[in-house]
Design an enzyme around this catalytic site. Structure first.
Site, PDB file in Angstrom:
ATOM      1  N   GLU A 128     -17.510  78.213  22.013  1.00  0.00           N
ATOM      2  CA  GLU A 128     -16.402  78.438  21.081  1.00  0.00           C
ATOM      3  C   GLU A 128     -16.355  77.271  20.084  1.00  0.00           C
ATOM      4  OE1 GLU A 128     -12.489  78.817  22.821  1.00  0.00           O
ATOM      5  OE2 GLU A 128     -11.623  79.348  20.898  1.00  0.00           O
ATOM      6  N   GLY A 268     -10.806  69.402  26.024  1.00  0.00           N
ATOM      7  CA  GLY A 268     -10.351  69.350  27.421  1.00  0.00           C
ATOM      8  C   GLY A 268     -11.145  70.252  28.352  1.00  0.00           C
ATOM      9  N   MET A 270     -12.941  74.685  28.693  1.00  0.00           N
ATOM     10  CA  MET A 270     -13.277  75.934  28.013  1.00  0.00           C
ATOM     11  C   MET A 270     -13.239  77.096  28.998  1.00  0.00           C
ATOM     12  SD  MET A 270     -14.130  77.473  25.280  1.00  0.00           S
ATOM     13  CE  MET A 270     -14.307  79.253  25.304  1.00  0.00           C
ATOM     14  N   GLU A 271     -12.610  78.173  28.540  1.00  0.00           N
ATOM     15  CA  GLU A 271     -12.262  79.304  29.415  1.00  0.00           C
ATOM     16  C   GLU A 271     -13.364  80.355  29.565  1.00  0.00           C
ATOM     17  OE1 GLU A 271     -10.879  78.696  26.321  1.00  0.00           O
ATOM     18  OE2 GLU A 271     -10.543  80.580  25.230  1.00  0.00           O
ATOM     19  N   ASN A 272     -14.652  79.996  29.469  1.00  0.00           N
ATOM     20  CA  ASN A 272     -15.730  80.974  29.604  1.00  0.00           C
ATOM     21  C   ASN A 272     -15.477  81.921  30.783  1.00  0.00           C
ATOM     22  OD1 ASN A 272     -17.270  79.160  27.770  1.00  0.00           O
ATOM     23  ND2 ASN A 272     -17.249  77.865  29.589  1.00  0.00           N
ATOM     24  N   HIS A 304      -4.075  76.456  32.123  1.00  0.00           N
ATOM     25  CA  HIS A 304      -4.315  76.972  30.765  1.00  0.00           C
ATOM     26  C   HIS A 304      -5.617  77.791  30.723  1.00  0.00           C
ATOM     27  CE1 HIS A 304      -4.170  76.680  26.280  1.00  0.00           C
ATOM     28  NE2 HIS A 304      -5.486  76.768  26.422  1.00  0.00           N
ATOM     29  N   GLU A 305      -6.692  77.198  31.228  1.00  0.00           N
ATOM     30  CA  GLU A 305      -7.983  77.901  31.151  1.00  0.00           C
ATOM     31  C   GLU A 305      -7.958  79.155  32.029  1.00  0.00           C
ATOM     32  OE1 GLU A 305      -9.563  76.841  28.741  1.00  0.00           O
ATOM     33  OE2 GLU A 305      -8.687  74.828  28.623  1.00  0.00           O
ATOM     34  N   HIS A 308      -6.174  81.985  30.317  1.00  0.00           N
ATOM     35  CA  HIS A 308      -6.965  82.617  29.253  1.00  0.00           C
ATOM     36  C   HIS A 308      -7.723  83.858  29.753  1.00  0.00           C
ATOM     37  CE1 HIS A 308      -6.637  80.418  25.551  1.00  0.00           C
ATOM     38  NE2 HIS A 308      -7.129  79.288  25.987  1.00  0.00           N
TER      39      HIS A 308
HETATM   40  N1  B3K Z   1     -10.621  77.465  23.854  1.00  0.00           N
HETATM   41  C1  B3K Z   1     -11.038  76.104  24.037  1.00  0.00           C
HETATM   42  C2  B3K Z   1     -11.129  75.334  22.777  1.00  0.00           C
HETATM   43  C3  B3K Z   1     -12.440  75.410  22.126  1.00  0.00           C
HETATM   44  C4  B3K Z   1     -12.526  74.434  20.971  1.00  0.00           C
HETATM   45  C5  B3K Z   1     -13.768  74.605  20.204  1.00  0.00           C
HETATM   46  N2  B3K Z   1     -13.929  73.649  19.140  1.00  0.00           N
HETATM   47  C6  B3K Z   1     -10.149  75.360  24.970  1.00  0.00           C
HETATM   48  C7  B3K Z   1      -8.800  75.933  25.143  1.00  0.00           C
HETATM   49  O1  B3K Z   1      -7.970  75.944  24.263  1.00  0.00           O
HETATM   50  O2  B3K Z   1      -8.558  76.447  26.194  1.00  0.00           O
HETATM   51 ZN    ZN Z   2      -6.798  77.463  25.092  1.00  0.00          ZN
END
Ligand code: B3K
Ligand code: ZN
Length: 883
Positions: A128, A268, A270-272, A304-305, A308
């Site tokens: 992302e 911080g 990433m929600e892959n 948070h993740e 998502h």
């Molecule tokens: N979605 C990611 C953020 C990605 C940032 C890319 N430059 C983390 C978050 O907000 O959960």
């Molecule tokens: Zn987020």
């Protein structure tokens, strides 16, 4: 100067893609110095857009070495397609076909930490927003959702663990010590949610039974030396999963959920899908090495993740202008979760403090943009406090207007209606409207208008008519590209207090009888009056409770009114707010007096409030700690038209010292009582006690009596947790006890040198210390073996802490702080443009300072923009800041 002007992308130009990709099959062949990526895509014409005509297929790709292309198994000649630095273009011959592409990439040379890269000995990804195009050619946009199957092949010895999204479906051995694993993700997703990890990692495992009785395998992968630091993240994950079921009705959908901790990460976490990748700072937590604040951050980021998975993954964004659709909503969800796990009021106070000092500043600066921006050059620059934090405030207001039940009906409809789709902020609001029969047409201005609205309120009591009228006037300052603003919907949660501080019954003039003692007034006009009837005595209004809207509200309270509210408002948040506002007013007054060269005198009313707080043993210690904290320098700067940082710093320190001396006698017994040497516990109650104890220690260390020094040193040495140890270190570092300071710093470094996250704290404590000579200290620390310009955490903890938290030293009148920061940005830009662009923030705030400093700051911005080969990231921020 750069030759090619970076291109601006506009929301109004959005079009659907020409093609869809139903299936994505990837094979990664990982080697020490390169990776081969084979992709096989099932591509279909978007017939809704094109009928039967076949436009060219243009795939995004960057920093890729293209090795082969085949269309329906026919290898193409290089004359059959066009490749440039950003794309691969070819002409399909049918509406549905398979495209096979092989590329070679160099993860080890990827210092931007976007795409596939190496962090220490492991491979990992960050896609992302637009990182997938650095892995293979693709339609790298969030509205193209595809089912992914991924095979990872690597040397078994160095990379025993091979991970990707979804469920593992097959594995095996190749000759020569290589092995492979295939992962299948049944949920269609955009490429930005793709992830891969390969490394020698240890596994912490647990399980969770969902509300429908499914057993989920939970896994946290970390480097072996961090094995003991995962319990809190795992516990937070399980609590998040339960909470999302209970509060939002959301159940997890795969059989396995994985978190991997990596040391080199731009943000911080990433929600892959099914494979969250985290900055190790947001996973690892142990009482010996992490502070209470760090524990809370781990809890919040894990939540948070995880959240998502529904708000972001199952329902995703149509385009990147809609980023707040997932981020604003998910930040609200994680802060509701944190509020439920800890103290709701304290949690809100912390959130509001952060928003006001930072997002308000962004909204008043050259990078100000709406929660849903209209345009950007580089999307990475729009992962902002406005999109995240103000975005969350906007969704919170919808929650306030609808009430918890109505909001839940709305989110149920949203998830149900849009599951598996890529949608817009309008779709979100529409679902809330449809589920509640509400009309949010005007409310949606919050998504399109930038800037922090002002809300000036006046109250008039008519004793003979027994009415009390509140007059609201709203306005919003101009922001870049938006000179005129229309009135917004501002929910004002409020009550009226009588002379005893009791809430009075509320009856608006058009109502037949009084009902309840707290209301949400929706202010919708530029000027609007609400009149309450049957008001027996002149009330004191308690307004904007819980900070029910992200606005700058004013009401002509006297200082005595504020003292009254700070002591008596039944709403905890507004009690804090009153004490803050009183402190702000007093500090601002003293700054003026100091600048006029007159002697300072402390308004005894602040002492009175603090003394009452210290004497009240019924209060939550965390709340007392919040109220004893003076507004930050950053917030005082934000509030000023032209900030005199030296005066602000001087006056704030002076007031702290006055308070410490005046309250020393009250503070000692309280500190002693809280410093009870009980075994460490991470419970909310224990965190609250440590918070107050360490706030008191900070004050006591300012007393000229010097009594606190020994106790502080003892706390540093004997603490059984990092919160207490670090608080003592901070107090020592900010004191003038040079010998004890040096001893503590070197003791700390020696003890924790092999713990990178602890060394980050060591760097930032020194970088933020306001004594003279800070810049030189920071420059020396850059030579420390634990520092690296390649690691974002190190850059943030040393350079970031200096520029953002050490305002007097960063803004030194000779401009040395500015020059230093600009040099670091220019040094970093070729390595990691995202982090370089983030470092620019303090320089973009030049309008806040005096003319001499403005000139120096602008000179550095001009020097940066004149540099060759600037990244679009840095170019965008600098060029917008110089307008
Ligand atoms: N979605 C990611 C953020 C990605 C940032 C890319 N430059 C983390 C978050 O907000 O959960
Ligand atoms: Zn987020």
């Amino acid at each position: 100067m750069r030759t090619e002007q970076p291109k601006t992308i506009y929301l109004k130009d959005y079009e659907q893609p020409d093609y869809w990709i139903s299936e994505t099959h990837l094979t990664f062949d990982l080697h020490d110095d390169h990776a081969l990526v084979h992709s096989r895509l099932s591509v279909q014409l978007n017939a809704d857009k094109h009928g039967q005509a076949l436009p060219a297929l243009v795939l995004d790709g960057q920093n890729l070495e293209l090795l082969s292309v085949a269309l329906d198994d026919q290898t193409l000649e290089s004359s059959d397609y066009q490749v440039d630095a950003h794309s691969l273009r070819l002409q399909p011959a049918s509406a549905s076909f398979d495209l096979a592409v092989t590329t070679r990439i160099k993860p080890r040379e990827n210092t931007a930490l976007e795409g596939l890269y190496q962090s220490g000995a492991m491979f990992c990804t960050q896609c992302e927003a637009e990182g997938f195009r650095k892995i293979t050619y693709y339609l790298d946009r969030p509205d193209v959702m595809s089912r992914f199957t991924t095979t990872v092949i690597a040397e078994r010895g160095d990379y025993p663990v091979l991970l990707s999204n979804g469920n593992p479906v097959a594995s095996g051995e190749h000759e020569g010590g290589r092995h492979w694993v295939t992962w299948e993700d049944p949920f269609p997703k955009p490429a930005y949610l793709f992830a891969l990890v390969a490394g020698d990692l240890c596994l912490i495992q647990d399980s969770f039974t969902t509300m429908s009785g499914r057993e989920i395998d939970l896994r946290i992968y970390v480097e072996p030396e961090n094995r003991e630091q995962c319990a809190h993240a795992m516990d937070s994950l399980k609590r998040s999963m339960r909470w999302d079921e209970e509060v939002y009705g959301r159940e997890y959908d795969l059989d396995i959920f994985m978190i991997v901790a990596v040391n080199d990460f731009n943000m911080g976490a990433m929600e892959n899908k099914g494979l969250n990748i985290f900055n190790s700072s947001c996973v690892l937590a142990h009482a010996d090495t992490a502070t209470d604040l760090a524990f809370q951050r781990v809890e919040a980021v894990v939540a948070h993740e995880y959240f998502h998975n529904w708000s972001g993954n199952r329902v995703t964004c149509r385009d990147w202008f809609q980023l707040s659709l997932k981020e604003g909503f998910t930040v609200l969800r994680d802060s509701q979760f944190s509020a439920d796990m800890n103290s709701e009021t304290v949690n809100r106070i912390e959130g509001v403090t952060f928003l006001r000092a930072n997002q308000f500043a962004e909204d008043a600066g050259p990078m100000a943009h709406p929660v849903r921006p209209d345009s950007f050059i580089e999307i990475s620059n729009f992962y902002t406090l406005t999109v995240y934090e103000k975005g969350a405030e906007v969704v919170r207001m919808l929650h306030t207007l609808l009430g918890a039940e109505g909001f839940r009906k709305g989110t149920d409809l949203y998830f149900d209606r849009h599951d598996g789709q890529a949608v817009t902020c309008d779709d979100f609001v529409k679902a809330l409207e449809d589920a509640n029969g509400a009309d949010f047409t005007q409310f949606k201005r919050w998504y399109s208008q930038a800037g922090t609205p002002r809300l000036a309120v006046e109250g008039t009591y008519d004793a003979s008519a027994r009415t009390f009228s509140l007059l609201f006037r709203q306005s919003c300052p101009p922001t870049p590209g938006q000179s005129e603003k229309k009135p917004q919907v501002i929910p004002v949660r409020m009550a009226l207090l009588d002379a005893q501080g009791q809430e009075m019954p509320l009856q608006l003039s058009d109502e037949s009888r009084a009902e309840g003692t707290e209301r949400v007034l929706a202010v919708t006009e530029a000027e609007q009056i609400f009149t309450f009837t049957g008001v027996a005595e002149e009330p004191l209004p308690s307004l904007l409770r819980g900070f029910s809207a992200p606005v700058k509200m004013t009401y002509p309270y006297s200082r005595d009114d504020r003292v009254f509210l700070a002591k008596h408002d039944p709403d905890g948040f507004n009690r804090w707010e009153a004490s803050q506002a009183l402190a702000v007013e007093i500090l601002q007054g003293l700054v003026g007096i100091h600048r006029a060269g007159r002697p300072l005198m402390l308004d005894q009313r602040l002492l009175d409030v603090y003394r009452t707080l210290l004497a009240d043993s019924t209060l939550d210690p965390a709340m007392v700690a919040e109220m004893l904290r003076l507004p930050s320098e950053a917030y005082l700067v934000e509030l000023a038209d032209v900030a005199d940082i030296d005066a602000i710093h001087y006056v704030r320190d002076w007031v702290r010292q006055e308070l410490a001396v005046a309250l020393e006698a009250e503070m000692w017994p309280l500190y002693q009582a809280l410093n009870d040497q009980v075994p460490y516990s991470p419970s909310a109650a224990a965190v609250a006690r440590r918070s107050l104890k360490n706030t008191l220690l900070g004050y006591l260390m300012l007393c000229p009596s010097g009594k606190a020094l020994d106790i502080c040193v003892r706390q540093f040495v004997e603490a059984n947790n990092m919160t207490d140890r670090q608080a003592a270190l901070v107090a020592l570092v900010n004191s003038s006890h040079e010998e004890q300071k040096r001893a503590a710093l070197s003791d700390f470094a020696e003890r924790w040198q092999s713990f990178p996250l602890v060394m980050d704290q060591w760097f930032s404590i020194q970088a933020a210390a306001s004594q003279p000579g800070a810049l030189q200290r920071v420059q020396e620390l850059m030579q420390h073996p634990a520092f690296s310009m390649r690691n974002p955490n190190k850059i943030r903890s040393l350079i970031g802490a200096f520029a953002n938290q050490n305002l007097v030293n960063f803004h030194l009148a000779d401009g040395s702080g500015y020059r230093f920061l600009a040099d670091r940005i220019l040094q970093l830009d070729p390595l990691n443009p995202q982090i370089a662009a983030r470092l620019l923030t303090p320089l973009t705030r030049w309008r806040k300072y005096d003319e001499a400093r403005q000139a120096l700051m602008k000179a550095e911005l001009s020097r940066i923009i004149a540099a060759e080969n600037l990244s679009p990231d840095v170019y965008e921020v600098v060029s917008k800041s110089l307008v």
